[in-house]
Design a protein around this motif. Structure first.
Motif, PDB file in Angstrom:
ATOM      1  N   ALA A 117     -28.928   0.277  59.585  1.00  0.00           N
ATOM      2  CA  ALA A 117     -28.488  -1.080  59.301  1.00  0.00           C
ATOM      3  C   ALA A 117     -28.934  -2.181  59.879  1.00  0.00           C
ATOM      4  N   ASP A 118     -29.620  -2.270  60.717  1.00  0.00           N
ATOM      5  CA  ASP A 118     -30.312  -3.371  61.190  1.00  0.00           C
ATOM      6  C   ASP A 118     -31.666  -3.751  60.256  1.00  0.00           C
ATOM      7  N   GLN A 119     -32.310  -2.820  59.817  1.00  0.00           N
ATOM      8  CA  GLN A 119     -33.185  -3.000  58.755  1.00  0.00           C
ATOM      9  C   GLN A 119     -32.702  -3.346  57.535  1.00  0.00           C
ATOM     10  N   VAL A 120     -31.753  -2.731  56.960  1.00  0.00           N
ATOM     11  CA  VAL A 120     -31.004  -3.408  55.736  1.00  0.00           C
ATOM     12  C   VAL A 120     -30.701  -4.921  55.931  1.00  0.00           C
ATOM     13  N   ASN A 121     -29.791  -5.220  57.061  1.00  0.00           N
ATOM     14  CA  ASN A 121     -29.482  -6.484  57.442  1.00  0.00           C
ATOM     15  C   ASN A 121     -30.771  -7.485  57.311  1.00  0.00           C
ATOM     16  N   ARG A 122     -31.951  -7.040  58.026  1.00  0.00           N
ATOM     17  CA  ARG A 122     -33.105  -7.908  57.895  1.00  0.00           C
ATOM     18  C   ARG A 122     -33.567  -8.259  56.627  1.00  0.00           C
ATOM     19  N   LEU A 123     -33.418  -7.220  55.653  1.00  0.00           N
ATOM     20  CA  LEU A 123     -33.933  -7.408  54.176  1.00  0.00           C
ATOM     21  C   LEU A 123     -32.759  -8.375  53.551  1.00  0.00           C
ATOM     22  N   TYR A 124     -31.760  -8.217  53.558  1.00  0.00           N
ATOM     23  CA  TYR A 124     -30.694  -9.275  53.045  1.00  0.00           C
ATOM     24  C   TYR A 124     -31.027 -10.553  53.435  1.00  0.00           C
ATOM     25  N   THR A 125     -31.207 -10.988  54.917  1.00  0.00           N
ATOM     26  CA  THR A 125     -31.627 -12.011  55.516  1.00  0.00           C
ATOM     27  C   THR A 125     -32.871 -12.728  54.636  1.00  0.00           C
ATOM     28  N   ARG A 126     -33.801 -11.815  54.697  1.00  0.00           N
ATOM     29  CA  ARG A 126     -35.222 -12.197  54.148  1.00  0.00           C
ATOM     30  C   ARG A 126     -34.977 -12.776  52.854  1.00  0.00           C
ATOM     31  N   TYR A 127     -34.408 -11.862  51.925  1.00  0.00           N
ATOM     32  CA  TYR A 127     -34.228 -12.037  50.377  1.00  0.00           C
ATOM     33  C   TYR A 127     -33.290 -13.413  49.940  1.00  0.00           C
ATOM     34  N   SER A 128     -32.368 -13.391  51.073  1.00  0.00           N
ATOM     35  CA  SER A 128     -31.431 -14.666  51.217  1.00  0.00           C
ATOM     36  C   SER A 128     -32.284 -15.950  51.436  1.00  0.00           C
ATOM     37  N   GLN A 129     -33.046 -15.913  52.474  1.00  0.00           N
ATOM     38  CA  GLN A 129     -34.065 -17.287  52.681  1.00  0.00           C
ATOM     39  C   GLN A 129     -35.012 -17.450  51.508  1.00  0.00           C
ATOM     40  N   ARG A 130     -35.449 -16.416  50.771  1.00  0.00           N
ATOM     41  CA  ARG A 130     -36.428 -16.569  49.662  1.00  0.00           C
ATOM     42  C   ARG A 130     -35.586 -17.240  48.576  1.00  0.00           C
ATOM     43  N   CYS A 131     -34.383 -16.797  48.479  1.00  0.00           N
ATOM     44  CA  CYS A 131     -33.767 -17.436  47.147  1.00  0.00           C
ATOM     45  C   CYS A 131     -33.016 -18.657  47.400  1.00  0.00           C
ATOM     46  N   ALA A 132     -33.094 -19.156  48.665  1.00  0.00           N
ATOM     47  CA  ALA A 132     -32.165 -20.325  49.038  1.00  0.00           C
ATOM     48  C   ALA A 132     -32.982 -21.714  48.497  1.00  0.00           C
ATOM     49  N   PRO A 133     -32.079 -22.532  48.185  1.00  0.00           N
ATOM     50  CA  PRO A 133     -32.721 -23.934  47.758  1.00  0.00           C
ATOM     51  C   PRO A 133     -33.435 -24.609  48.676  1.00  0.00           C
ATOM     52  N   GLU A 134     -34.441 -25.395  48.363  1.00  0.00           N
ATOM     53  CA  GLU A 134     -35.242 -25.907  49.341  1.00  0.00           C
ATOM     54  C   GLU A 134     -34.707 -27.201  49.764  1.00  0.00           C
ATOM     55  N   ASP A 135     -33.558 -27.767  48.839  1.00  0.00           N
ATOM     56  CA  ASP A 135     -33.032 -28.992  49.334  1.00  0.00           C
ATOM     57  C   ASP A 135     -32.191 -28.702  50.593  1.00  0.00           C
ATOM     58  N   GLY A 136     -31.959 -29.469  51.638  1.00  0.00           N
ATOM     59  CA  GLY A 136     -31.179 -29.428  52.880  1.00  0.00           C
ATOM     60  C   GLY A 136     -29.836 -29.071  52.392  1.00  0.00           C
ATOM     61  N   PRO A 137     -28.916 -30.063  51.902  1.00  0.00           N
ATOM     62  CA  PRO A 137     -27.644 -29.728  51.763  1.00  0.00           C
ATOM     63  C   PRO A 137     -27.150 -28.358  50.742  1.00  0.00           C
ATOM     64  N   GLU A 138     -27.957 -28.436  49.864  1.00  0.00           N
ATOM     65  CA  GLU A 138     -27.808 -27.029  48.989  1.00  0.00           C
ATOM     66  C   GLU A 138     -28.036 -26.009  49.713  1.00  0.00           C
ATOM     67  N   ARG A 139     -29.288 -25.964  50.161  1.00  0.00           N
ATOM     68  CA  ARG A 139     -29.405 -24.759  51.330  1.00  0.00           C
ATOM     69  C   ARG A 139     -28.456 -24.383  52.176  1.00  0.00           C
ATOM     70  N   ALA A 140     -27.831 -25.393  52.886  1.00  0.00           N
ATOM     71  CA  ALA A 140     -26.713 -24.943  53.823  1.00  0.00           C
ATOM     72  C   ALA A 140     -25.630 -24.430  53.001  1.00  0.00           C
ATOM     73  N   ALA A 141     -25.167 -25.002  51.899  1.00  0.00           N
ATOM     74  CA  ALA A 141     -24.125 -24.447  51.158  1.00  0.00           C
ATOM     75  C   ALA A 141     -24.647 -23.193  50.692  1.00  0.00           C
ATOM     76  N   TRP A 142     -25.708 -23.011  50.212  1.00  0.00           N
ATOM     77  CA  TRP A 142     -25.852 -21.347  49.751  1.00  0.00           C
ATOM     78  C   TRP A 142     -25.597 -20.467  50.931  1.00  0.00           C
ATOM     79  N   PHE A 143     -26.153 -20.864  52.096  1.00  0.00           N
ATOM     80  CA  PHE A 143     -26.017 -19.782  53.357  1.00  0.00           C
ATOM     81  C   PHE A 143     -24.494 -19.613  53.463  1.00  0.00           C
ATOM     82  N   ALA A 144     -23.716 -20.763  53.487  1.00  0.00           N
ATOM     83  CA  ALA A 144     -22.493 -20.629  53.815  1.00  0.00           C
ATOM     84  C   ALA A 144     -21.477 -19.922  52.750  1.00  0.00           C
ATOM     85  N   ASP A 145     -22.169 -20.139  51.384  1.00  0.00           N
ATOM     86  CA  ASP A 145     -21.283 -19.298  50.346  1.00  0.00           C
ATOM     87  C   ASP A 145     -21.409 -18.083  50.374  1.00  0.00           C
TER      88      ASP A 145
END
Length: 634
Positions: free
Chosen positions: A283-311
């Protein structure tokens, strides 16, 4: 560090069954030889040679495996006698397509028995090599590389380097190497939809109530028909239709309301009530993969990046929990479900960019509420109309039928609505699951097709051999040396910083990044070149050159840890240590041969020959080259 062990029928070319025929052993030996696992290749070819399978071809490859990666002086007296006897046997065989190659090996063997370079013999040997078939010539120059000396090596080296330059990125290496380090994808799996949970007792109760309700309505219809009230009959039929429609809408309303409640409860539990998964677990390894890909797909812009993580946080947690549960019964490595995690996150990012809600909350539409209420009111009005008509015909029977309608209707609404709502919930979840599974299967097949041209381990070995030759050439050019200036050399190939590793069954570890060390032993001392190799691109980075005299070498040590990891250390008298982790540890799989893996470590990394050379230098210094000490080193 990420790692992959490839299995399956397509990757079992290093698996030798106990009852293998001589032909099967020979074919396996060629594959071991092509991947530089020469020790295992020698053992198999020894057995094949005894059985007399295709003696000319077997003899030629036996000689290649016997000398591959070794000088004449590394052979023990018993091995020298063995190769002399074998050469005599195979040279006396009737001539065939392998005989010219065998004779060239015989001449090289004879020339290697002296340390003196004979420039006059080089042109003849080069001419013999040039007359061989290209494939045979390449095999000899590759595997008998350390048997080629002085002037002969000088003459051949430039063409070998040019060929290595041509072959280094051949066969689409740049776009295929990464596939070797990708695990075979596991087919998509999802949790089954929770089935409708109505008990047998509830179903019997609802069916009985429905029968009673139909009977009571039939009684009311019979009474108004006897009275001749056609309008009341029509109204009764309308009541039945509107009541059925109301029950249908009511079941949808209840289903959506329950799903809304469950959705809110899950959000609260994810946000406030979750415990961290056990560190290092699945479960921890799966969680790390979701976190990694979420960060890769996140927008570079600050407000949009925060909105992506929140949503994306809560819906991604749902996907993670479902995936962990789906694969828990038959645990698999996270590298085999990484493709699914990546697809889920990318698909979520696409939907988020299109403005679609990532975690839509089930709601009861106002029109559904209004429609249900309207049907209920209309049914009640129609029922009162029919009742007053039936009451005029027969008071007792009309009142009895009305009581039965009220009783059966109450039970049916209380029990039947729950059963229908549960079915509605299961059907809705099943439709969503089927839709998601269809998209997962499509992506799974696409990913499998993309990995279909994954390179074999033999191709990886061939590319690495090209890199090694190019690096040797850079070392020679950097130190302004030619091969006749080099007494001996050794190459040690360890894992580079970061990166991933992978291998096939019974095969050596291959790395995305290497740390090669080249030792050139000349008359003036040791020339060492250390660099980093990006294996995917075939590029070298951060070269470091070190020079030291023979008397500066204090000791050489190789430590084998409990997990079979090997650490190489070269101690210099000035206190400097050269420390290299040659091979990481790891237990063999249940269907692997530990001896093959142990031999592969020493052959493929160059550890065996490096130890032979540097241990002799550490013990004897420059005198090692004077003759007896060098010849005793083995």
């Amino acid at each position: 560090m990420a790692e992959t062990i490839h299995g399956g029928v397509q990757n079992n070319y290093y698996q030798v069954p106990p009852d293998a025929t001589p032909r099967e052993k020979f074919e396996a030996a060629l594959k071991f030889l092509a991947s530089e696992q020469v020790t295992t290749a020698r053992k198999l070819l020894d057995e094949v040679l005894v059985h007399g399978h295709d003696p000319g071809r077997t003899g030629f490859y036996w000689l290649l495996a016997f000398f591959s990666g070794r000088t004449y002086w590394e052979l023990s007296p018993a091995e020298r006698n063995q190769v002399t006897a074998t050469l005599k046997r195979v040279v006396d065989l009737p001539d065939d397509e392998w005989s010219p190659g065998i004779r060239v090996v015989q001449r090289l063997f004879a020339a290697a028995q002296t340390r003196e370079d004979d420039p006059s013999a080089a042109p003849g040997l080069m001419a013999d090599l040039d007359r061989l078939r290209p494939g045979v010539r390449e095999l000899i120059t590759r595997h008998l590389d350390r048997m080629l000396q002085g002037s002969l090596k000088d003459g051949l080296w430039q063409r070998e380097v040019e060929k290595a330059g041509r072959d280094q990125m051949a066969d689409n290496r740049r776009w295929r190497v990464w596939k070797f380090f990708e695990a075979d994808p596991k087919p998509p799996r999802m949790l089954e939809v929770r089935a409708a949970t109505a008990s047998i007792e509830e179903r019997i109760l609802a069916s009985t109530a429905a029968v009673i309700l139909v009977g009571a309505c039939g009684t009311l219809g019979w009474l108004v028909q006897r009275r001749g009230d056609t309008a009341a009959i029509v109204v009764l039929l309308c009541a039945v239709v509107l009541g059925s429609l109301g029950v249908h809408h009511g079941a949808k309303w209840r289903s959506l309301a329950e799903r809304q409640r469950d959705h809110d409860q899950q959000r609260r539990s994810i946000r406030f009530g979750r415990a961290a998964p056990r560190r290092g677990g699945f479960a921890d390894q799966v969680n790390r993969l979701y976190t990694r890909y979420s960060q890769r797909c996140a927008p570079e812009d600050g407000p949009e990046r925060a909105a992506w993580f929140a949503d994306s946080f809560i819906p991604m947690c749902r996907l993670r929990d479902d995936l962990v549960e789906a694969y828990r019964e038959k645990p698999v490595g996270t590298d085999r479900v990484k493709w699914l995690i990546r697809f889920q996150v990318k698909d979520m990012r696409r939907r988020w960019a299109d403005g679609e809600p990532l975690d839509p909350r089930p709601t009861v539409p106002m029109r559904l509420r209004a429609g249900t209420a309207a049907c209920a009111a209309a049914t009640l009005i129609c029922a009162l109309w029919v009742f007053q008509s039936a009451l005029r015909q027969d008071v007792l029977r009309a009142v009895g039928a009305l009581l039965l309608v009220l009783l059966a209707g109450t039970v049916l609404v209380a029990v039947g609505l729950r059963i229908l709502a549960d079915r509605e919930r299961a059907d809705a979840e099943r439709r969503v699951r089927d839709q998601r599974m269809d998209s997962y299967r499509t992506e799974y097949q696409r990913w499998r097709d993309r990995l279909s041209d994954r390179p074999t381990d033999m191709e990886m070995a061939r590319w690495l051999e090209c890199d090694r030759r190019i690096l040797l050439d850079r070392a020679l050019r950097g130190y302004k040396l030619k091969w006749s200036d080099v007494e001996a050399y050794a190459c040690l190939e360890a894992r580079g910083p970061g990166g991933r590793r992978a291998r096939v069954k019974n095969g050596p570890w291959r790395y995305t990044r290497y740390r090669p060390l080249v030792f050139l032993l000349t008359a003036d001392g040791v020339r060492q070149l250390t660099t980093e190799l990006d294996f995917e691109r075939g590029t070298f980075h951060h070269p470091e050159r070190t020079n030291y005299r023979y008397h500066a070498v204090a000791a050489v040590r190789v430590t084998v840890r409990y997990d079979d990891a090997r650490n190489f250390r070269l101690f210099l008298v000035n206190g400097t240590d050269i420390d290299v982790d040659v091979n990481e540890g790891g237990q063999p799989e249940s269907d692997e041969d530990r001896r093959i893996l142990e031999d592969a470590v020493q052959d493929v990394t160059g550890l065996r020959h490096t130890l032979f050379v540097l241990e002799g230098v550490a013990a004897e210094g420059r005198r090692w080259w004077s003759g007896p000490a060098y010849r005793r080193a083995s």
